[in-house]
Design a protein around this motif. Structure first.
Motif, short mmCIF file in Angstrom:
data_model
loop_
_atom_site.label_atom_id
_atom_site.label_comp_id
_atom_site.label_asym_id
_atom_site.label_seq_id
_atom_site.Cartn_x
_atom_site.Cartn_y
_atom_site.Cartn_z
N ALA A 17 1.02 -1.18 0.02
CA ALA A 17 0.01 -0.06 -0.04
C ALA A 17 0.97 1.38 -0.23
N ALA A 18 1.84 1.19 0.70
CA ALA A 18 2.87 2.46 0.81
C ALA A 18 3.36 2.63 -0.48
N GLU A 19 4.08 1.52 -1.28
CA GLU A 19 4.61 1.94 -2.45
C GLU A 19 3.32 2.32 -3.35
N ARG A 20 2.32 1.84 -3.32
CA ARG A 20 1.27 2.37 -4.43
C ARG A 20 1.34 3.83 -4.20
N ILE A 21 1.13 4.35 -2.98
CA ILE A 21 0.95 5.81 -2.69
C ILE A 21 2.08 6.51 -3.03
N LEU A 22 3.34 6.07 -2.86
CA LEU A 22 4.40 6.82 -3.31
C LEU A 22 4.47 6.82 -4.62
N LEU A 23 4.48 5.78 -5.51
CA LEU A 23 4.26 5.75 -6.83
C LEU A 23 3.15 6.75 -7.34
N ARG A 24 2.10 6.60 -6.89
CA ARG A 24 0.98 7.49 -7.32
C ARG A 24 0.94 8.91 -6.98
N ASP A 25 1.39 9.38 -5.71
CA ASP A 25 1.26 10.66 -5.03
C ASP A 25 2.43 11.00 -4.57
N PRO A 27 5.96 11.10 -1.96
CA PRO A 27 6.35 11.17 -0.45
C PRO A 27 5.28 11.98 0.48
N SER A 28 4.85 13.07 0.19
CA SER A 28 4.16 14.04 0.81
C SER A 28 2.80 13.22 1.15
N ALA A 29 2.19 12.60 0.29
CA ALA A 29 1.01 11.93 0.49
C ALA A 29 1.04 10.80 1.45
N LEU A 30 2.09 10.24 1.95
CA LEU A 30 2.55 9.15 2.52
C LEU A 30 2.32 9.12 4.08
N THR A 31 1.23 8.73 4.90
CA THR A 31 0.75 9.09 6.12
C THR A 31 0.32 7.62 6.51
N SER A 32 0.21 7.58 7.85
CA SER A 32 -0.40 6.12 8.41
C SER A 32 -1.83 5.94 8.01
N ARG A 33 -2.52 7.12 7.87
CA ARG A 33 -3.72 6.73 7.64
C ARG A 33 -4.12 6.45 6.21
N ALA A 34 -3.16 7.28 5.21
CA ALA A 34 -3.26 6.89 3.70
C ALA A 34 -2.76 5.50 3.59
N VAL A 35 -1.72 4.94 4.34
CA VAL A 35 -1.28 3.72 4.11
C VAL A 35 -2.52 2.67 4.64
N THR A 36 -2.78 2.72 5.64
CA THR A 36 -4.00 1.59 6.14
C THR A 36 -5.26 1.94 5.32
N GLU A 37 -5.68 2.93 4.87
CA GLU A 37 -7.00 3.25 4.20
C GLU A 37 -6.49 2.38 2.48
N GLU A 38 -5.41 2.66 2.12
CA GLU A 38 -5.09 2.05 0.80
C GLU A 38 -4.84 0.44 1.02
N ALA A 39 -4.50 -0.06 2.39
CA ALA A 39 -4.15 -1.29 2.59
C ALA A 39 -5.69 -2.09 2.91
N GLY A 40 -6.73 -1.38 3.17
CA GLY A 40 -7.99 -1.85 3.61
C GLY A 40 -8.03 -2.19 4.77
N CYS A 41 -7.11 -1.88 5.87
CA CYS A 41 -7.47 -2.14 7.25
C CYS A 41 -7.49 -1.09 8.24
N ALA A 42 -7.77 -1.38 9.25
CA ALA A 42 -7.88 -0.40 10.44
C ALA A 42 -6.49 0.38 10.75
N LYS A 43 -6.49 1.50 11.21
CA LYS A 43 -5.22 2.34 11.29
C LYS A 43 -4.47 1.49 12.64
N ALA A 58 10.96 2.71 7.95
CA ALA A 58 12.44 2.34 8.25
C ALA A 58 12.33 0.98 7.49
N ALA A 59 11.31 0.22 8.27
CA ALA A 59 11.07 -1.37 7.79
C ALA A 59 11.01 -1.45 6.34
N LEU A 60 9.84 -0.52 5.84
CA LEU A 60 9.96 -0.55 4.52
C LEU A 60 11.12 -0.36 3.64
#
Length: 198
Positions: A17-25, A27-43, A58-60
């Motif tokens: 999910a983080a990679e898709r956001i990075l590629l699409r939008d 680094p400024s669009a990368l937030t924990s909320r954006a990642v969990t929404e993109e992944a389809g899971c709870a924050k 860092a793990a990513l």
């Protein structure tokens, strides 16, 4: 997502999910909320697996750095086969057509992430690019041993020059990536004077 439903391989789901956001939008669009929404899971899922968002990022990045091992092995096996220019052009294209360009932008965008990565890896340079430079230097060393690169070639300068020039070719997320011939021309220009003709 309902509570109590197990998510298979949650780390990979969040990383994807983080990679898709990075590629699409970017680094400024990368937030924990954006990642969990993109992944389809709870924050809370992200925070159950990682201390905080920078720990997740860092793990990513570390996971993406670890993937360089496969590319390093392929490039090492190519030493002595094909053309040096072709092998390097393919390796640079594989590196920079992946999410690497977006990850580099993320690392330079977030100071805290860079600081965390430096605690567990190289203390200078841009993480991911430092490791990619080492991969190219290892390949160039193998080719020098085989006599396809001049014995006096300055590999410590050639490898980062290839990485920097490759990054510049692929850095514009809004434009089409360079074609194979543009990458080959760049590699040939960097290696001019050190390639040994068969």
């Amino acid at each position: 997502m309902p509570t109590g439903v197990a998510i298979r391989d949650v780390r990979e789901q969040l990383f994807g999910a983080a990679e898709r956001i990075l590629l699409r939008d970017g680094p400024s669009a990368l937030t924990s909320r954006a990642v969990t929404e993109e992944a389809g899971c709870a924050k809370g899922v992200l925070h159950r697996h990682f201390a905080d968002f920078d720990d997740f990022l860092a793990a990513l990045v570390r996971d993406r750095i670890a993937r360089l091992d496969g590319q390093a092995a392929e490039l090492a096996e190519a030493a002595g086969t094909g053309s040096v220019i072709g092998n390097l052009a393919e390796a640079l294209t594989a590196l920079f057509q992946s999410v690497a360009v977006a990850v580099v932008a993320l690392i330079t965008f977030r100071d805290e992430l860079r600081a965390r990565l430096r605690q567990s890896g190289p203390t200078t340079g841009v993480p991911l690019l430092v490791e990619a430079t080492a991969v190219l230097a290892g390949y160039l060393e193998a080719e020098r041993t085989l006599g396809r690169i001049a014995a006096d070639a300055d590999l410590a300068t050639l490898a980062p020059t290839l990485i920097g020039a490759g990054h510049l070719l692929f850095a514009d997320r809004t434009a089409a990536p360079p074609d194979a011939e543009a990458v080959r021309r760049m590699v040939a220009a960097v290696l001019a004077g050190v390639l040994v003709e068969p």
